[in-house]
Write a protein that holds these residues in place. Structure first.
Motif, short mmCIF file in Angstrom:
data_model
loop_
_atom_site.label_atom_id
_atom_site.label_comp_id
_atom_site.label_asym_id
_atom_site.label_seq_id
_atom_site.Cartn_x
_atom_site.Cartn_y
_atom_site.Cartn_z
N GLU A 167 14.87 9.77 53.94
CA GLU A 167 15.02 10.69 55.07
C GLU A 167 13.79 10.65 55.96
O GLU A 167 13.88 10.81 57.17
CB GLU A 167 15.24 12.12 54.56
N SER A 168 12.63 10.42 55.34
CA SER A 168 11.37 10.45 56.10
C SER A 168 10.96 9.09 56.66
O SER A 168 9.94 8.98 57.34
CB SER A 168 10.25 10.96 55.20
N GLY A 169 11.75 8.04 56.39
CA GLY A 169 11.39 6.73 56.90
C GLY A 169 11.77 5.60 55.95
O GLY A 169 12.72 5.73 55.16
N VAL A 170 11.02 4.52 56.00
CA VAL A 170 11.30 3.33 55.20
C VAL A 170 10.13 3.07 54.25
O VAL A 170 8.97 3.25 54.62
CB VAL A 170 11.52 2.10 56.12
#
Length: 290
Positions: A167-170
């Motif tokens: 959800e916050s990135g990769v």
């Protein structure tokens, strides 16, 4: 290097067609009353397995599924797309299993399978949305795991590099083999059926299906060993009767219902600061927000 790849997959009820007969009195899903499909995120996992096979000649992909005998339908579907063979773990005693009992049963089947390099599966199934089975299998087998995988970037020297979509990135992680990887729906879609493979394997059947074939088709299957899919029972994988099916499932479903959201009323506001400010104040006052 050649790899022994296991893909965990599930034949699931099509949740777009949930009717009044979708649930039995004992709180389990009435799978016979619903159309069955290949769980979508398991197809994403299959594609990652197929890419590993393409990059590592000599690799094999075995699809492992637990369910009714008809679950062999998704094994054929996987074979049409490039998998090599499959196993249906099927037994009346496995019925009604929650995630705990399901993961135990599949872990027992993996142990019976023998040597493997990597296990891939979808993040979750659409008939439960728990995302628990893959991680639980890894825990029961004592294996490292990578969840929320979007792409396998590299595999060499006994390690796999995986891109995770969070959800916050990769995030990019490296895990030792063997390991369990669960794949997101954001991963690449699975490739379509291959016409030549469909023609070659269209008569691939499990033992339960073979019994219902005509003598002519039985002769074809018996003359071509690659058309014989495997069926394993709970006893064959040395499963403890107290840890499978309903006895091994502490989770009980009380009821399910089809909920349709409808708007009771609507209001149109003007596109200006005063109208928007008044709307926000109203929503805060009635505790819709804030």
């Amino acid at each position: 290097m050649s790899l022994n790849i296991i893909v965990l997959a599930k034949q699931v009820p099509d949740t777009r067609n949930v009717g009044k007969d979708a649930m039995k009195e004992d709180g389990t899903i009435n799978r016979a009353a619903l159309p069955a499909i290949f769980n979508p995120e398991d197809l994403n996992a299959l594609e990652q397995a197929l890419r590993l096979k393409d990059a590592n000649p000599g690799s094999t992909i075995t699809l492992l599924t637990m369910g009714l005998p008809r679950a062999s339908e998704i094994i054929r579907e996987a074979i049409y797309r490039g998998a090599d063979t499959g196993i249906v773990l099927t037994d009346r005693s496995l019925g009604g299993a929650d995630t705990l009992a399901t993961s135990y049963s599949l872990a027992q089947a993996v142990k019976k399978f023998g040597k493997f390099d990597i296990i891939l599966g979808g993040r979750q199934a659409i008939d439960g949305d728990t995302a628990q089975v893959g991680p639980q299998i890894a825990e029961k087998l004592g294996l490292p795991q990578v969840t929320y995988a979007e792409e396998i970037l590299d595999l060499k020297d006994g390690k796999v590099t995986v891109k995770r979509r969070l959800e916050s990135g990769v995030e990019t992680v490296v895990a030792p083999l063997p390991c369990v990887i669960t794949v997101n729906g954001s991963a690449a879609d699975c490739r379509p059926r291959n016409a030549k493979r469909l023609q070659k394997y269209k008569y691939a059947v499990s033992p339960s299906e073979k019994e219902k074939l005509s003598d002519e088709l039985k002769a074809i299957v018996e003359s071509r060993p690659y058309l014989n899919l495997q069926e394993w029972s709970a006893a064959y994988v040395d499963a403890d009767p107290e840890q499978i099916g309903l006895p091994g499932s502490p989770t009980k479903v009380k009821a399910i219902e089809n909920v349709v959201f409808t708007a009771k009323e609507s209001r149109t506001i003007e596109n200006n600061d005063a109208e928007l400010e008044n709307l926000v104040k109203e929503l805060i006052a009635n505790h819709t927000i804030g």
